[in-house]
Design a protein around this motif. Structure first.
Motif, PDB file in Angstrom:
ATOM      1  N   ASN A   1       4.967   8.186   0.569  1.00 22.56           N
ATOM      2  CA  ASN A   1       5.257   9.313  -0.315  1.00 22.56           C
ATOM      3  C   ASN A   1       5.603  10.530   0.535  1.00 22.56           C
ATOM      4  N   ILE A   2       6.782  11.077   0.334  1.00 19.39           N
ATOM      5  CA  ILE A   2       7.249  12.237   1.098  1.00 19.39           C
ATOM      6  C   ILE A   2       7.480  13.407   0.149  1.00 19.39           C
ATOM      7  N   LEU A   3       6.956  14.576   0.506  1.00 25.19           N
ATOM      8  CA  LEU A   3       7.126  15.798  -0.283  1.00 25.19           C
ATOM      9  C   LEU A   3       8.012  16.781   0.474  1.00 25.19           C
ATOM     10  N   PHE A   4       9.063  17.223  -0.160  1.00 22.80           N
ATOM     11  CA  PHE A   4       9.889  18.293   0.408  1.00 22.80           C
ATOM     12  C   PHE A   4       9.383  19.640  -0.126  1.00 22.80           C
ATOM     13  N   GLY A   5       9.321  20.627   0.750  1.00 23.73           N
ATOM     14  CA  GLY A   5       8.993  21.985   0.311  1.00 23.73           C
ATOM     15  C   GLY A   5       7.541  22.213  -0.013  1.00 23.73           C
ATOM     16  N   ALA A   6       6.632  21.442   0.588  1.00 27.06           N
ATOM     17  CA  ALA A   6       5.213  21.567   0.273  1.00 27.06           C
ATOM     18  C   ALA A   6       4.591  22.846   0.815  1.00 27.06           C
ATOM     19  N   ALA A   7       5.295  23.521   1.718  1.00 22.28           N
ATOM     20  CA  ALA A   7       4.801  24.771   2.300  1.00 22.28           C
ATOM     21  C   ALA A   7       6.006  25.594   2.743  1.00 22.28           C
TER      22      ALA A   7
ATOM     23  N   VAL B   1       0.850  -1.187   0.000  1.00 19.42           N
ATOM     24  CA  VAL B   1       0.000   0.000   0.000  1.00 19.42           C
ATOM     25  C   VAL B   1       0.885   1.235   0.000  1.00 19.42           C
ATOM     26  N   ASP B   2       0.543   2.165  -0.867  1.00 19.27           N
ATOM     27  CA  ASP B   2       1.259   3.432  -1.017  1.00 19.27           C
ATOM     28  C   ASP B   2       0.508   4.495  -0.214  1.00 19.27           C
ATOM     29  N   LEU B   3       1.141   5.024   0.829  1.00 22.34           N
ATOM     30  CA  LEU B   3       0.507   6.006   1.704  1.00 22.34           C
ATOM     31  C   LEU B   3       1.017   7.415   1.414  1.00 22.34           C
ATOM     32  N   GLY B   4       0.101   8.336   1.167  1.00 19.34           N
ATOM     33  CA  GLY B   4       0.477   9.736   0.964  1.00 19.34           C
ATOM     34  C   GLY B   4       0.738  10.409   2.292  1.00 19.34           C
ATOM     35  N   THR B   5       1.984  10.461   2.687  1.00 19.16           N
ATOM     36  CA  THR B   5       2.361  10.954   4.013  1.00 19.16           C
ATOM     37  C   THR B   5       2.750  12.430   3.983  1.00 19.16           C
ATOM     38  N   GLU B   6       3.504  12.813   2.976  1.00 17.73           N
ATOM     39  CA  GLU B   6       3.987  14.175   2.721  1.00 17.73           C
ATOM     40  C   GLU B   6       5.055  14.633   3.717  1.00 17.73           C
ATOM     41  N   SER B   7       4.738  14.658   5.019  1.00 14.30           N
ATOM     42  CA  SER B   7       5.682  15.177   6.014  1.00 14.30           C
ATOM     43  C   SER B   7       5.332  14.609   7.380  1.00 14.30           C
ATOM     44  N   PHE B   8       6.303  14.617   8.281  1.00 14.45           N
ATOM     45  CA  PHE B   8       6.031  14.243   9.670  1.00 14.45           C
ATOM     46  C   PHE B   8       6.056  15.465  10.583  1.00 14.45           C
ATOM     47  N   ASP B   9       5.946  16.638   9.983  1.00 15.64           N
ATOM     48  CA  ASP B   9       5.806  17.865  10.759  1.00 15.64           C
ATOM     49  C   ASP B   9       4.352  18.311  10.678  1.00 15.64           C
ATOM     50  N   GLN B  10       3.668  18.365  11.814  1.00 14.42           N
ATOM     51  CA  GLN B  10       2.241  18.646  11.810  1.00 14.42           C
ATOM     52  C   GLN B  10       1.917  20.022  11.241  1.00 14.42           C
ATOM     53  N   ARG B  11       2.803  20.996  11.431  1.00 14.81           N
ATOM     54  CA  ARG B  11       2.548  22.337  10.907  1.00 14.81           C
ATOM     55  C   ARG B  11       2.464  22.329   9.389  1.00 14.81           C
TER      56      ARG B  11
ATOM     57  N   ALA C   1       7.792  19.248  -3.844  1.00 16.03           N
ATOM     58  CA  ALA C   1       6.431  19.715  -4.126  1.00 16.03           C
ATOM     59  C   ALA C   1       6.399  20.523  -5.418  1.00 16.03           C
ATOM     60  N   ASN C   2       5.376  20.259  -6.223  1.00 18.33           N
ATOM     61  CA  ASN C   2       5.249  20.872  -7.545  1.00 18.33           C
ATOM     62  C   ASN C   2       3.964  21.704  -7.586  1.00 18.33           C
ATOM     63  N   PRO C   3       4.055  23.014  -7.677  1.00 20.26           N
ATOM     64  CA  PRO C   3       2.848  23.862  -7.651  1.00 20.26           C
ATOM     65  C   PRO C   3       2.131  23.892  -9.005  1.00 20.26           C
ATOM     66  N   PHE C   4       1.161  23.007  -9.169  1.00 15.74           N
ATOM     67  CA  PHE C   4       0.450  22.947 -10.441  1.00 15.74           C
ATOM     68  C   PHE C   4      -0.442  24.170 -10.629  1.00 15.74           C
ATOM     69  N   PRO C   5      -0.483  24.732 -11.834  1.00 20.32           N
ATOM     70  CA  PRO C   5      -1.365  25.880 -12.102  1.00 20.32           C
ATOM     71  C   PRO C   5      -2.811  25.573 -11.729  1.00 20.32           C
ATOM     72  N   GLY C   6      -3.468  26.552 -11.138  1.00 24.85           N
ATOM     73  CA  GLY C   6      -4.844  26.371 -10.711  1.00 24.85           C
ATOM     74  C   GLY C   6      -4.990  26.011  -9.251  1.00 24.85           C
ATOM     75  N   THR C   7      -3.863  25.682  -8.580  1.00 23.17           N
ATOM     76  CA  THR C   7      -3.913  25.343  -7.159  1.00 23.17           C
ATOM     77  C   THR C   7      -3.580  26.559  -6.304  1.00 23.17           C
ATOM     78  N   ASP C   8      -3.968  26.500  -5.037  1.00 19.09           N
ATOM     79  CA  ASP C   8      -3.614  27.566  -4.102  1.00 19.09           C
ATOM     80  C   ASP C   8      -2.100  27.673  -3.947  1.00 19.09           C
ATOM     81  N   PHE C   9      -1.427  26.527  -4.008  1.00 20.74           N
ATOM     82  CA  PHE C   9       0.034  26.518  -3.884  1.00 20.74           C
ATOM     83  C   PHE C   9       0.672  27.297  -5.025  1.00 20.74           C
ATOM     84  N   TYR C  10       0.157  27.096  -6.228  1.00 17.91           N
ATOM     85  CA  TYR C  10       0.691  27.832  -7.378  1.00 17.91           C
ATOM     86  C   TYR C  10       0.464  29.336  -7.205  1.00 17.91           C
ATOM     87  N   ALA C  11      -0.740  29.716  -6.785  1.00 20.81           N
ATOM     88  CA  ALA C  11      -1.056  31.143  -6.607  1.00 20.81           C
ATOM     89  C   ALA C  11      -0.125  31.779  -5.581  1.00 20.81           C
ATOM     90  N   ALA C  12       0.131  31.064  -4.486  1.00 15.66           N
ATOM     91  CA  ALA C  12       1.024  31.592  -3.449  1.00 15.66           C
ATOM     92  C   ALA C  12       2.458  31.684  -3.959  1.00 15.66           C
TER      93      ALA C  12
END
Length: 216
Positions: free
Chosen positions: A122-128, A81-91, A156-167
């Motif tokens: 799955n771990i994402l660096f730089g998601a925020a 099973v592939d789990l979308g974890t992203e980070s272990f920092d709650q913030r 982390a990849n800010p896809f156009p149309g997302t809040d992440f991209y706008a920020a």
């Protein structure tokens, strides 16, 4: 607000898997972003495919993994099973509106391993912008503690149309000034003042080496 989800019926999922088995396939990957929507539905699907002897895998949210579901999945041939974890920092999880707690990942890993199901995180660096070298180090320490075999590290990849991209656009975090299609396991299009593009790429490369070249 996240859009509602429409699910296929258990009967349809079972019919599709039986059709694949009938065509001679022995292994199947279910690539819905989230397969374990409902424990009852998951158990129904597993009961309907158990006799097929298919090896299969799926993606899931940590907070949807239950002992009953995992037991049924293992009996029905689920191998990992592939789990979308992203980070272990709650913030960071809160910043990206993941709506899970870090402890839920550890619980999901423990349940799946107990039933003999391999785990990929799955771990994402730089998601925020809250991401720092310290939060990345925290995530890597927790990965070692959980002792999982498979980890997919990405930037982390800010896809156009997302809040992440706008920020990213508003704050000048786009390394190329605009979205560019890249391999996020190697290349960053995000560049924070405190965590620039080159450093993010160096950190993800180092994470891969340290995990997969570990003697264990």
């Amino acid at each position: 607000v996240k859009p509602p989800v429409r699910l296929h019926s258990s009967a349809r999922e079972i019919a599709e898997m039986r059709n694949l088995a009938g065509l001679g396939f022995q292994s199947v990957s279910i690539i819905d972003d989230q397969f374990l929507w409902d424990e009852r539905r998951t158990i129904e699907i597993c009961a309907g495919i158990r006799d097929l002897k298919l090896e299969w895998s799926c993606l899931a949210r940590c907070d949807r993994v239950t002992d009953k579901a995992a037991r049924a999945m293992a009996a029905a041939g689920c191998s990992y099973v592939d789990l979308g974890t992203e980070s272990f920092d709650q913030r960071i999880l809160d910043a990206v509106r993941k709506n899970i707690r870090v402890e839920e990942t550890a619980r999901a890993v423990e349940i799946l391993k107990r039933h003999g199901i391999a785990v990929e995180l799955n771990i994402l660096f730089g998601a925020a912008p809250q991401e720092t070298e310290e939060t990345i180090a925290l995530t890597l320490r927790e990965l070692r503690r959980l002792d999982v075999d498979y980890v997919l590290f990405s930037i982390a990849n800010p896809f156009p149309g997302t809040d992440f991209y706008a920020a990213a656009k508003a704050n000048g975090w786009l390394a190329f000034g605009e979205y560019v299609a890249v391999d996020p396991a190697k290349t960053s299009i995000i560049s924070y003042p405190h965590l620039p593009k080159a450093r993010l790429e160096q950190l993800v490369s180092r994470a891969y080496r340290r995990h997969y070249l570990h003697p264990r």
